[in-house]
Enzyme design. Structure first.
Site, PDB file in Angstrom:
ATOM      1  N   HIS A  92     124.949  57.762  10.455  1.00 27.57           N
ATOM      2  CA  HIS A  92     126.053  58.672   9.981  1.00 27.57           C
ATOM      3  C   HIS A  92     127.293  57.893  10.031  1.00 27.57           C
ATOM      4  CE1 HIS A  92     128.618  61.803  11.071  1.00 27.57           C
ATOM      5  NE2 HIS A  92     129.415  61.147  11.694  1.00 27.57           N
ATOM      6  N   GLU A  93     127.513  56.710  10.964  1.00 25.47           N
ATOM      7  CA  GLU A  93     128.792  56.058  10.885  1.00 25.47           C
ATOM      8  C   GLU A  93     128.968  55.259   9.361  1.00 25.47           C
ATOM      9  OE1 GLU A  93     131.227  56.743  12.605  1.00 25.47           O
ATOM     10  OE2 GLU A  93     129.957  58.037  14.200  1.00 25.47           O
TER      11      GLU A  93
END
Length: 220
Positions: A92-93
């Protein structure tokens, strides 16, 4: 006021559920036995990004991407852990890093608002309260505070597509790259969905508070 209370309670429920979900899937081994750091680095390379560093940061659920110094900051457990939660968070990051590389418009807009939001979030409610006290003599003060709080609300709304898009990129890559099977990617989607709901609750909370102050103005 009832809406503010309802959103506050919803926020507590979502946060508690998020904590439980992350604890649960932190105990589920990630396919390929890759750490969060390795997941992030592999995803960066697969997307042709070589100017972003993956580093460890203190705390729990403190994971974030910093576009200023181009670093993916993973909390210590995510950085070194080999679990579904760690893989999901790291991907996600990294999705944010890809957004930055592609000049994703909502991310650019959110980044541009950060300095203004930092000031507005600190002083908006103080200015509004002073404006309420001086409503008869100096009503402009109240509306300055409302404008500042509206910026905070706008920031929380812009954050939604940024976060949902990063999760979408993460899950698509986890499956496309062969890091996870479609069924495993569905499992990784669960903690990401609950994390995204915290941003939704934050936006609803800002909206409820804004409506409360506007309602107070109309009553006055």
């Amino acid at each position: 006021m009832l809406l503010i209370i309802a959103v506050f309670i919803a926020g507590l429920i979502v946060q508690a559920k998020l904590d439980n979900v992350f604890k649960k899937y932190s105990r589920v081994s990630s396919p390929g036995a890759l750490t969060g750091a390795q997941i992030a680095e592999k995803m960066l390379r697969d997307n042709g990004i070589y100017d972003v560093s993956v580093i460890s940061t203190p705390g729990r659920l403190t994971d974030h991407y910093n576009p200023k110094d181009k670093t993916i900051n993973l909390s210590q457990s995510v950085y070194s852990e080999r679990s579904v939660s760690a893989a999901a968070v790291a991907a996600h990051e990294t999705g944010h890093a890809i957004q930055d590389a592609e000049s994703y418009a909502p991310l650019r807009l959110r980044s541009a608002l950060v300095p203004v939001v930092n000031i507005s979030s600190m002083f908006a409610q103080i200015v509004i309260i002073i404006g309420i006290l001086l409503m008869e003599a100096f009503p402009l003060m109240f509306w300055v505070g409302i404008a500042m709080f509206f910026i905070v609300f706008l920031f929380s709304v812009i954050t939604l597509p940024v976060e949902y898009n990063a999760s979408s990129r993460a899950l698509e890559w986890l499956e496309r790259s062969g890091t996870m099977t479609p069924e495993e990617a569905k499992t990784a989607a669960i903690p990401l969905k609950w994390a995204a709901r915290t941003y939704l609750v934050a936006a609803l909370s800002a909206l409820a508070t804004l409506l409360y102050y506007l309602g107070f103005s109309s009553r006055r």
